[in-house]
Design a protein around this motif. Structure first.
Motif, PDB file in Angstrom:
ATOM      1  N   LEU A 278       0.834  -1.201   0.000  1.00 57.22           N
ATOM      2  CA  LEU A 278       0.000   0.000   0.000  1.00 57.22           C
ATOM      3  C   LEU A 278       0.868   1.250   0.000  1.00 57.22           C
ATOM      4  O   LEU A 278       0.569   2.227  -0.693  1.00 57.22           O
ATOM      5  N   ILE A 279       1.957   1.207   0.746  1.00 58.31           N
ATOM      6  CA  ILE A 279       2.874   2.366   0.779  1.00 58.31           C
ATOM      7  C   ILE A 279       3.417   2.640  -0.624  1.00 58.31           C
ATOM      8  O   ILE A 279       3.478   3.792  -1.062  1.00 58.31           O
TER       9      ILE A 279
ATOM     10  N   LYS B 162       3.613   5.635  -5.632  1.00 57.42           N
ATOM     11  CA  LYS B 162       3.446   5.609  -7.094  1.00 57.42           C
ATOM     12  C   LYS B 162       2.390   6.633  -7.510  1.00 57.42           C
ATOM     13  O   LYS B 162       2.609   7.422  -8.435  1.00 57.42           O
ATOM     14  N   SER B 163       1.256   6.641  -6.830  1.00 56.62           N
ATOM     15  CA  SER B 163       0.163   7.566  -7.162  1.00 56.62           C
ATOM     16  C   SER B 163       0.596   9.019  -6.982  1.00 56.62           C
ATOM     17  O   SER B 163       0.306   9.868  -7.827  1.00 56.62           O
ATOM     18  N   GLU B 164       1.275   9.294  -5.873  1.00 56.46           N
ATOM     19  CA  GLU B 164       1.727  10.671  -5.624  1.00 56.46           C
ATOM     20  C   GLU B 164       2.758  11.117  -6.659  1.00 56.46           C
ATOM     21  O   GLU B 164       2.775  12.277  -7.065  1.00 56.46           O
ATOM     22  N   THR B 165       3.597  10.188  -7.115  1.00 61.02           N
ATOM     23  CA  THR B 165       4.585  10.510  -8.155  1.00 61.02           C
ATOM     24  C   THR B 165       3.880  10.864  -9.459  1.00 61.02           C
ATOM     25  O   THR B 165       4.239  11.853 -10.124  1.00 61.02           O
TER      26      THR B 165
ATOM     27  N   ASP C  36      16.552   0.401  -6.326  1.00 59.63           N
ATOM     28  CA  ASP C  36      16.000  -0.306  -5.173  1.00 59.63           C
ATOM     29  C   ASP C  36      14.517   0.039  -5.073  1.00 59.63           C
ATOM     30  O   ASP C  36      14.166   1.188  -4.787  1.00 59.63           O
ATOM     31  N   PRO C  37      13.636  -0.954  -5.307  1.00 55.09           N
ATOM     32  CA  PRO C  37      12.193  -0.664  -5.264  1.00 55.09           C
ATOM     33  C   PRO C  37      11.720  -0.158  -3.903  1.00 55.09           C
ATOM     34  O   PRO C  37      10.646   0.426  -3.805  1.00 55.09           O
ATOM     35  N   LYS C  38      12.517  -0.354  -2.876  1.00 53.27           N
ATOM     36  CA  LYS C  38      12.130   0.117  -1.543  1.00 53.27           C
ATOM     37  C   LYS C  38      12.592   1.558  -1.297  1.00 53.27           C
ATOM     38  O   LYS C  38      12.238   2.163  -0.291  1.00 53.27           O
ATOM     39  N   SER C  39      13.369   2.094  -2.226  1.00 53.34           N
ATOM     40  CA  SER C  39      13.862   3.462  -2.090  1.00 53.34           C
ATOM     41  C   SER C  39      12.708   4.457  -2.194  1.00 53.34           C
ATOM     42  O   SER C  39      11.773   4.274  -2.971  1.00 53.34           O
TER      43      SER C  39
END
Length: 166
Positions: A25-26, A31-34, A95-98
């Motif tokens: 969800l985070i 992604k949405s905010e970007t 890094d997808p967690k970045s």
């Protein structure tokens, strides 16, 4: 979606983001905010157009993404192939967690704008030769899959009334 709406994101941004998966969800919120943050940017809009061109031509059934390099005859095919491979490499290194993952993703995807448009200007995707046609579709599948990492950008809505200034 309720979480995204509560953050003040527009419906089209939410639709674009949730059309593709995110690990959590985070990530979906980020992604949405970007997408929301970049939506009005001119380069981002060019990328949305490029993504739309790629995704619209792909058939509904899953197309292979296996490209046979020797079948790439035209320079524009080769250029798009190289741009896709380069973008894929950079994205794989991210890094997808970045916290900056999706912002960086936008930058990598924007490198595909010119090669995608040049490809569509000069290359006949639906070639009579099935091997050539399928190879071109495979190349577009690779590009499309990269765009879909951010979301289905075809769902973004832009005001086309030229009398309204931004």
């Amino acid at each position: 979606q309720t979480v995204l709406e509560a953050r003040g994101l527009s419906y089209d941004v939410i639709n674009a983001a949730v059309a593709t998966e995110a690990p959590s969800l985070i990530d979906m919120v980020t992604k949405s905010e970007t997408i929301q943050k970049n939506k009005a940017d001119a380069d981002f809009q060019k990328m949305v157009t490029a993504a739309g061109r790629v995704l619209r031509i792909l058939p509904n059934k899953k197309v292979t993404d296996k490209v046979t390099k020797p079948l790439l005859k035209l320079q524009e095919e080769k250029d798009l192939y190289e741009a896709v491979q380069t973008a894929k490499g950079y994205i794989a290194d991210e890094d997808p967690k970045s916290a900056d993952y999706y912002e960086d993703l936008v930058g990598h995807l924007e490198t595909l704008i010119d090669p995608v448009h040049a490809f569509f200007e000069k290359v006949m995707v639906m070639d009579k030769n099935a091997k050539v046609r399928n190879n071109r579709l495979a190349l577009l599948r690779q590009a499309g899959d990269l765009f879909l990492l951010l979301g289905d950008l075809r769902k973004l809505v832009y005001n086309t009334d030229s009398s309204v200034s931004a």
